[in-house]
Design a protein around this motif. Sequence first.
Motif, PDB file in Angstrom:
ATOM      1  N   VAL A 281      49.499  47.580  32.279  1.00  0.00           N
ATOM      2  CA  VAL A 281      48.404  48.340  31.669  1.00  0.00           C
ATOM      3  C   VAL A 281      48.776  49.819  31.558  1.00  0.00           C
ATOM      4  CG1 VAL A 281      45.980  49.000  31.915  1.00  0.00           C
ATOM      5  CG2 VAL A 281      46.713  46.689  32.486  1.00  0.00           C
ATOM      6  N   GLN A 282      49.490  50.340  32.542  1.00  0.00           N
ATOM      7  CA  GLN A 282      49.937  51.730  32.467  1.00  0.00           C
ATOM      8  C   GLN A 282      50.849  51.946  31.263  1.00  0.00           C
ATOM      9  OE1 GLN A 282      51.774  52.455  36.236  1.00  0.00           O
ATOM     10  NE2 GLN A 282      49.855  52.347  37.387  1.00  0.00           N
ATOM     11  N   VAL A 283      51.781  51.038  31.062  1.00  0.00           N
ATOM     12  CA  VAL A 283      52.674  51.158  29.898  1.00  0.00           C
ATOM     13  C   VAL A 283      51.886  51.018  28.599  1.00  0.00           C
ATOM     14  CG1 VAL A 283      54.620  50.077  28.712  1.00  0.00           C
ATOM     15  CG2 VAL A 283      54.677  50.350  31.191  1.00  0.00           C
ATOM     16  N   LEU A 284      50.919  50.077  28.575  1.00  0.00           N
ATOM     17  CA  LEU A 284      50.118  49.875  27.369  1.00  0.00           C
ATOM     18  C   LEU A 284      49.353  51.144  26.985  1.00  0.00           C
ATOM     19  CD1 LEU A 284      48.770  48.123  25.178  1.00  0.00           C
ATOM     20  CD2 LEU A 284      47.094  47.434  26.910  1.00  0.00           C
TER      21      LEU A 284
ATOM     22  N   LEU B 116      36.419  47.504  30.907  1.00  0.00           N
ATOM     23  CA  LEU B 116      36.582  47.114  32.308  1.00  0.00           C
ATOM     24  C   LEU B 116      37.339  48.174  33.097  1.00  0.00           C
ATOM     25  CD1 LEU B 116      37.474  43.312  31.963  1.00  0.00           C
ATOM     26  CD2 LEU B 116      35.289  44.311  32.653  1.00  0.00           C
ATOM     27  N   LEU B 117      38.330  48.792  32.459  1.00  0.00           N
ATOM     28  CA  LEU B 117      39.092  49.816  33.146  1.00  0.00           C
ATOM     29  C   LEU B 117      38.285  51.100  33.323  1.00  0.00           C
ATOM     30  CD1 LEU B 117      42.570  49.371  31.436  1.00  0.00           C
ATOM     31  CD2 LEU B 117      41.958  48.766  33.770  1.00  0.00           C
ATOM     32  N   LEU B 118      37.427  51.403  32.350  1.00  0.00           N
ATOM     33  CA  LEU B 118      36.660  52.643  32.421  1.00  0.00           C
ATOM     34  C   LEU B 118      35.521  52.545  33.426  1.00  0.00           C
ATOM     35  CD1 LEU B 118      36.531  53.672  28.652  1.00  0.00           C
ATOM     36  CD2 LEU B 118      37.912  54.684  30.462  1.00  0.00           C
ATOM     37  N   ASP B 119      34.753  51.449  33.381  1.00  0.00           N
ATOM     38  CA  ASP B 119      33.621  51.354  34.314  1.00  0.00           C
ATOM     39  C   ASP B 119      34.007  50.779  35.675  1.00  0.00           C
ATOM     40  OD1 ASP B 119      33.972  48.651  33.888  1.00  0.00           O
ATOM     41  OD2 ASP B 119      32.135  48.388  32.730  1.00  0.00           O
ATOM     42  N   LYS B 120      35.251  50.289  35.807  1.00  0.00           N
ATOM     43  CA  LYS B 120      35.776  49.788  37.082  1.00  0.00           C
ATOM     44  C   LYS B 120      34.889  48.704  37.688  1.00  0.00           C
ATOM     45  CE  LYS B 120      38.165  54.069  38.243  1.00  0.00           C
ATOM     46  NZ  LYS B 120      38.351  55.136  39.255  1.00  0.00           N
ATOM     47  N   SER B 121      34.279  47.894  36.835  1.00  0.00           N
ATOM     48  CA  SER B 121      33.480  46.781  37.348  1.00  0.00           C
ATOM     49  C   SER B 121      34.352  45.657  37.882  1.00  0.00           C
ATOM     50  CB  SER B 121      32.568  46.248  36.238  1.00  0.00           C
ATOM     51  OG  SER B 121      33.334  45.831  35.113  1.00  0.00           O
ATOM     52  N   ILE B 122      35.570  45.544  37.372  1.00  0.00           N
ATOM     53  CA  ILE B 122      36.528  44.551  37.861  1.00  0.00           C
ATOM     54  C   ILE B 122      37.802  45.299  38.225  1.00  0.00           C
ATOM     55  CG2 ILE B 122      37.819  42.458  37.334  1.00  0.00           C
ATOM     56  CD1 ILE B 122      34.867  41.976  37.497  1.00  0.00           C
ATOM     57  N   LYS B 123      38.291  45.103  39.437  1.00  0.00           N
ATOM     58  CA  LYS B 123      39.496  45.767  39.897  1.00  0.00           C
ATOM     59  C   LYS B 123      40.425  44.746  40.539  1.00  0.00           C
ATOM     60  CE  LYS B 123      37.279  48.382  42.726  1.00  0.00           C
ATOM     61  NZ  LYS B 123      35.943  47.817  42.473  1.00  0.00           N
ATOM     62  N   PRO B 124      41.725  45.023  40.570  1.00  0.00           N
ATOM     63  CA  PRO B 124      42.635  44.124  41.286  1.00  0.00           C
ATOM     64  C   PRO B 124      42.241  43.999  42.756  1.00  0.00           C
ATOM     65  CG  PRO B 124      43.876  45.614  39.873  1.00  0.00           C
ATOM     66  CD  PRO B 124      42.456  46.080  39.823  1.00  0.00           C
ATOM     67  N   GLY B 125      42.180  42.771  43.224  1.00  0.00           N
ATOM     68  CA  GLY B 125      41.767  42.506  44.595  1.00  0.00           C
ATOM     69  C   GLY B 125      40.330  42.075  44.735  1.00  0.00           C
ATOM     70  N   ASP B 126      39.504  42.238  43.678  1.00  0.00           N
ATOM     71  CA  ASP B 126      38.110  41.805  43.746  1.00  0.00           C
ATOM     72  C   ASP B 126      38.024  40.280  43.781  1.00  0.00           C
ATOM     73  OD1 ASP B 126      37.279  44.381  43.757  1.00  0.00           O
ATOM     74  OD2 ASP B 126      36.501  44.401  41.713  1.00  0.00           O
TER      75      ASP B 126
ATOM     76  N   LEU C 279      44.977  43.198  35.803  1.00  0.00           N
ATOM     77  CA  LEU C 279      44.189  43.448  34.599  1.00  0.00           C
ATOM     78  C   LEU C 279      45.160  43.698  33.457  1.00  0.00           C
ATOM     79  CD1 LEU C 279      41.413  45.846  35.968  1.00  0.00           C
ATOM     80  CD2 LEU C 279      41.221  43.417  35.492  1.00  0.00           C
ATOM     81  N   GLY C 280      45.140  42.839  32.459  1.00  0.00           N
ATOM     82  CA  GLY C 280      46.021  42.985  31.312  1.00  0.00           C
ATOM     83  C   GLY C 280      45.294  43.520  30.102  1.00  0.00           C
ATOM     84  N   GLY C 281      46.050  43.760  29.056  1.00  0.00           N
ATOM     85  CA  GLY C 281      45.440  44.254  27.830  1.00  0.00           C
ATOM     86  C   GLY C 281      44.607  43.208  27.124  1.00  0.00           C
ATOM     87  N   ARG C 282      44.870  41.910  27.370  1.00  0.00           N
ATOM     88  CA  ARG C 282      44.140  40.836  26.698  1.00  0.00           C
ATOM     89  C   ARG C 282      43.381  39.943  27.670  1.00  0.00           C
ATOM     90  NH1 ARG C 282      45.025  35.645  25.462  1.00  0.00           N
ATOM     91  NH2 ARG C 282      47.050  35.670  26.509  1.00  0.00           N
ATOM     92  N   TYR C 283      43.794  39.857  28.920  1.00  0.00           N
ATOM     93  CA  TYR C 283      43.190  38.914  29.852  1.00  0.00           C
ATOM     94  C   TYR C 283      43.185  39.516  31.258  1.00  0.00           C
ATOM     95  CZ  TYR C 283      48.111  38.063  30.889  1.00  0.00           C
ATOM     96  OH  TYR C 283      49.429  38.229  31.223  1.00  0.00           O
ATOM     97  N   VAL C 284      42.425  38.842  32.128  1.00  0.00           N
ATOM     98  CA  VAL C 284      42.386  39.157  33.558  1.00  0.00           C
ATOM     99  C   VAL C 284      42.961  37.964  34.306  1.00  0.00           C
ATOM    100  CG1 VAL C 284      40.918  39.672  35.542  1.00  0.00           C
ATOM    101  CG2 VAL C 284      40.386  40.670  33.312  1.00  0.00           C
ATOM    102  N   SER C 285      43.903  38.220  35.174  1.00  0.00           N
ATOM    103  CA  SER C 285      44.530  37.159  35.956  1.00  0.00           C
ATOM    104  C   SER C 285      43.730  36.944  37.234  1.00  0.00           C
ATOM    105  CB  SER C 285      45.978  37.519  36.288  1.00  0.00           C
ATOM    106  OG  SER C 285      46.534  36.597  37.195  1.00  0.00           O
ATOM    107  N   VAL C 286      43.185  35.737  37.398  1.00  0.00           N
ATOM    108  CA  VAL C 286      42.395  35.373  38.575  1.00  0.00           C
ATOM    109  C   VAL C 286      43.100  34.205  39.266  1.00  0.00           C
ATOM    110  CG1 VAL C 286      40.175  34.556  39.428  1.00  0.00           C
ATOM    111  CG2 VAL C 286      40.258  36.153  37.499  1.00  0.00           C
ATOM    112  N   ILE C 287      43.420  34.380  40.536  1.00  0.00           N
ATOM    113  CA  ILE C 287      44.110  33.347  41.309  1.00  0.00           C
ATOM    114  C   ILE C 287      43.105  32.686  42.242  1.00  0.00           C
ATOM    115  CG2 ILE C 287      45.951  32.876  42.971  1.00  0.00           C
ATOM    116  CD1 ILE C 287      47.451  35.238  41.911  1.00  0.00           C
TER     117      ILE C 287
END
Length: 439
Positions: free
Chosen positions: A205-208, A264-274, A288-296
Amino acid sequence: MDEWYDAEQITRWTQQAWSWVQAEVLVLPNLLQLLAALASLVLAAFVAPRLRRFLERVAPPGRWQRLVAALAPLLLPLLWLLLVGVAWQGALLQGWPARILEIFASLLTAWVVINLASMVISNPVWSRAVAISAWTVAALNILRLLDPTVALLDSVAMQFGAVRISLLTLTKSVFALAILLWIATVVSELLEARLKHSPNLTPSVQVLFGKLFKFALITIAVLAAMATTGMDLTALAVFGGALGVGIGLGLQNVIANLFSGLILLLDKSIKPGDVVAVAGTYGWVNTLGGRYVSVITRDGIEHLIPNEEFITTRVENWTHTDTKVRLKIPIGIHYNSDVERALELCEACAAETPRVIDDPGPICQLRNFGDNAVELELRIWISDPMNGINNVRSAVLRRIWRAFREEGIQIPYPQRDLHLASAVPLEVRLAREQGEEAK
């Protein structure tokens, strides 16, 4: 080669040079200008170190001190240029000759620009181009050829409808484009450095975002440079709008997911580790990707959920503002069992489980008198839902099972009552085997 060593020729050149010095230099107005330039240098050399120490003392720590340290070598030429400029403008206002002061000002300006460019611009090609341009402008100004050169470049022009494009306009546009591109590159690098230090953004996401910011800044720089030529950008805007509509219709879902990711990145409603639950999937957010969110999930399966679902559907975020989560565990006991003792045992067993927190502590309540059992409900709190829920539920139930067996508290089986209608008589027949009938 002998002509270079001809004594008479050398003597003639020396006499001509001395005559020029007597006629152009050793005259009172020019001597006064040279004296003013030298006095400006002495004053600048006296003030520069003191000004440097003052700035180092009053500058706040951090970037301002680094800026003062970087600009310290330019304090002397800047002060010299300032004093020479003041003397030059004062001479012009009084109507005195100021040609030598003008030459000093041009050379000092070129010197300052070149040194500043070498400090700021790390690319040697751009730095060399700035140096050549600065010395060229200074030389033309000294030789009084700057205005004729500008007029000559402006005279060579072509007409495209209502737009007139000359060599001067193209030269200005090239310089404007170079400066704006350099500024866009520097700003994009600063933004990328800031993004790299953001803990909530993954490297992808940083590179994007870095590439998006750089592309936007370069586009603005190119459009601004085109505007300096006098070109009408209305047609380009119409074409860009039509192209944007076509791309938007063709890539509607992709763009929707992209902008959903931005939200999602601006309002921080979803963050890595949630720990989240969305669309029947429960797990923790990996990236958090540019097109999808990875949930394990707990079974190790990685679900790539489109960003749009996190915006348009209901999402359970178990760790959005607080990681504490309450779990409800239903328990049934026999009607003949001691209910009060069962409540105490449930709370004690829950408190002994390692992952169950003490504040708020576990509590067990009697919820209902069911058909088969007295229905209890144990409520516990945990602070690490990312480590799983069913495992802590299982640990609590195992402790309760052992405690109930030790205390003789029974967990009943389901009971069913079978009622037979007595109003209708039953016909009973006895059947014997064929062998017995033959006897």
